[in-house]
Design a protein around this motif. Structure first.
Motif, mmCIF file in Angstrom:
data_model
loop_
_atom_site.group_PDB
_atom_site.id
_atom_site.type_symbol
_atom_site.label_atom_id
_atom_site.label_comp_id
_atom_site.label_asym_id
_atom_site.label_seq_id
_atom_site.Cartn_x
_atom_site.Cartn_y
_atom_site.Cartn_z
ATOM 1 N N TYR A 77 0.849 -1.082 0.037
ATOM 2 C CA TYR A 77 0.094 0.111 0.207
ATOM 3 C C TYR A 77 0.811 1.121 -0.070
ATOM 4 N N PHE A 78 0.366 2.065 -0.953
ATOM 5 C CA PHE A 78 1.401 3.372 -0.797
ATOM 6 C C PHE A 78 0.353 4.675 -1.088
ATOM 7 N N ASP A 79 1.158 5.659 -0.502
ATOM 8 C CA ASP A 79 0.331 6.975 -0.660
ATOM 9 C C ASP A 79 1.537 8.316 -0.526
ATOM 10 N N GLY A 80 1.017 9.299 -1.271
ATOM 11 C CA GLY A 80 1.882 10.577 -1.078
ATOM 12 C C GLY A 80 1.045 11.752 -0.738
ATOM 13 N N GLY A 81 1.471 12.543 0.137
ATOM 14 C CA GLY A 81 0.898 13.802 0.671
ATOM 15 C C GLY A 81 1.501 14.716 0.242
ATOM 16 N N PHE A 82 0.771 15.901 -0.086
ATOM 17 C CA PHE A 82 1.774 17.169 -0.670
ATOM 18 C C PHE A 82 1.080 18.252 0.128
ATOM 19 N N ASN A 83 2.216 18.995 0.543
ATOM 20 C CA ASN A 83 1.874 20.513 1.110
ATOM 21 C C ASN A 83 2.431 21.488 0.011
ATOM 22 N N LYS A 84 1.238 22.086 -0.333
ATOM 23 C CA LYS A 84 1.601 23.013 -1.849
ATOM 24 C C LYS A 84 2.448 24.267 -1.198
ATOM 25 N N ASP A 85 2.333 24.725 0.275
ATOM 26 C CA ASP A 85 3.079 25.955 0.960
ATOM 27 C C ASP A 85 4.514 25.823 0.631
ATOM 28 N N THR A 86 4.788 24.353 1.145
ATOM 29 C CA THR A 86 6.519 23.915 1.386
ATOM 30 C C THR A 86 7.020 23.444 0.283
ATOM 31 N N LEU A 87 6.091 22.948 -0.559
ATOM 32 C CA LEU A 87 6.396 22.131 -1.532
ATOM 33 C C LEU A 87 7.166 20.834 -1.415
ATOM 34 N N GLU A 88 6.707 20.531 -0.217
ATOM 35 C CA GLU A 88 7.288 19.124 0.443
ATOM 36 C C GLU A 88 6.305 18.069 0.141
ATOM 37 N N ALA A 89 6.784 16.874 -0.046
ATOM 38 C CA ALA A 89 5.836 15.590 -0.165
ATOM 39 C C ALA A 89 6.108 14.535 1.111
ATOM 40 N N GLY A 90 5.013 13.906 1.793
ATOM 41 C CA GLY A 90 5.339 12.817 2.730
ATOM 42 C C GLY A 90 4.770 11.461 1.938
ATOM 43 N N LEU A 91 5.907 10.647 2.196
ATOM 44 C CA LEU A 91 5.533 9.317 1.585
ATOM 45 C C LEU A 91 5.094 8.092 2.368
ATOM 46 N N GLY A 92 4.134 7.381 2.287
ATOM 47 C CA GLY A 92 4.018 6.369 3.222
ATOM 48 C C GLY A 92 3.584 5.217 2.484
ATOM 49 N N VAL A 93 4.354 4.138 3.029
ATOM 50 C CA VAL A 93 4.413 2.875 2.426
ATOM 51 C C VAL A 93 3.818 1.757 3.539
ATOM 52 N N VAL A 94 3.005 0.695 3.249
ATOM 53 C CA VAL A 94 2.828 -0.368 4.246
ATOM 54 C C VAL A 94 3.107 -1.787 3.242
ATOM 55 N N ILE A 95 3.759 -2.471 3.476
ATOM 56 C CA ILE A 95 4.033 -3.781 2.875
ATOM 57 C C ILE A 95 3.747 -5.066 3.889
ATOM 58 N N ALA A 205 4.798 11.990 8.168
ATOM 59 C CA ALA A 205 6.166 12.511 7.559
ATOM 60 C C ALA A 205 6.012 13.995 7.255
ATOM 61 N N LEU A 206 5.052 14.445 6.872
ATOM 62 C CA LEU A 206 4.889 15.996 6.741
ATOM 63 C C LEU A 206 4.872 16.689 8.100
ATOM 64 N N GLU A 207 4.722 15.907 9.074
ATOM 65 C CA GLU A 207 4.721 16.463 10.443
ATOM 66 C C GLU A 207 6.211 16.253 11.213
ATOM 67 N N GLY A 208 7.039 15.748 10.316
ATOM 68 C CA GLY A 208 8.308 15.533 10.762
ATOM 69 C C GLY A 208 8.648 14.181 11.797
ATOM 70 N N LYS A 209 7.536 13.278 11.616
ATOM 71 C CA LYS A 209 7.482 12.330 12.608
ATOM 72 C C LYS A 209 8.126 10.907 11.398
ATOM 73 N N ASN A 210 9.068 10.547 11.687
ATOM 74 C CA ASN A 210 9.764 9.364 11.074
ATOM 75 C C ASN A 210 9.385 7.948 11.538
#
Length: 218
Positions: A77-95, A205-210
């Motif tokens: 399972y994969f998903d990408g989140g996008f913050n248009k203000d910072t141009l950052e992306a959070g990537l999430g993956v479950v295998i 990931a966008l919140e800085g939580k690894n």
């Protein structure tokens, strides 16, 4: 890898009927095939994998012994989140995968910069998933990829065209990685609710939580 069973069932003298099963997990396919053969009325029983390769019961049994200690029956399972203000992306993956007689789950995320769109974040998440599979040692396996971005999955499958240059660069990178790993991908769009775990990882990931964990599923 999933398999279909095809067999010729002998009803009476000179009367036979061909049957085909649904797609089955490897262990269930082998168990079912052996039960069918025990009837004593079966001719020409074969197993067909998702690549169209045919196997006998003996060959499939040997194959499962060989791959038992390798990661197999893999769903991503994969998903990408996008913050248009910072141009950052959070990537999430479950295998989810099996190894030996055990089942495991990997959860991981990543924050990357200089993204342009949410679709690019989805492509980056898919590529991140492939990197995780490479680290896991996955080679020449069937893998099912599930995500809630139908556009990205249909473009990856080649059913929908992609006109954006930056997304085509991601497509090229992904296709090369798939070829290098020798995996056989299946692309399955799912509702957002079914993809909520990968979505949460992307948000974290966008919140800085690894997050990077591997768990045995009981």
């Amino acid at each position: 890898m999933k398999y279909k069973i095809e067999w010729n069932y002998q009803l009476k003298k000179n009367q036979n009927v061909w049957f085909t099963s649904d797609w089955l997990d490897s262990e269930l396919a082998l168990e079912t095939g052996e039960e069918i053969e025990k009837s004593g009325k079966t001719l020409d029983l074969s197993y067909y994998d998702e690549k169209g390769v045919s196997w006998t019961t003996k060959e499939l049994k040997q194959l499962l012994v060989e791959v038992e200690e390798e990661p197999h029956d893999i769903t991503i399972y994969f998903d990408g989140g996008f913050n248009k203000d910072t141009l950052e992306a959070g990537l999430g993956v479950v295998i989810f995968y099996k190894q030996g007689k055990k089942k495991y789950r990997i959860r991981a995320n990543q924050l990357i910069h200089e993204m342009d769109t949410n679709n690019e974040a989805e492509y980056a998440a898919f590529h991140f998933a492939l990197n995780l599979l490479e680290e896991l040692g996955v080679q020449h396996m069937s893998c099912e990829f599930k995500g809630d971005s139908q556009v990205v999955l249909k473009q990856l499958e080649g059913e929908w065209p992609c006109y954006e240059e930056n997304l085509n660069r991601w497509l090229d990178r992904i296709e090369k990685k798939i070829k290098d790993l020798g995996i056989h991908p299946k692309f399955s769009p799912v509702p957002r609710q079914e993809n909520k775990e990968a979505d949460k990882l992307a948000s974290q990931a966008l919140e800085g939580k690894n997050v990077n964990s591997r768990m045995l599923i009981i």
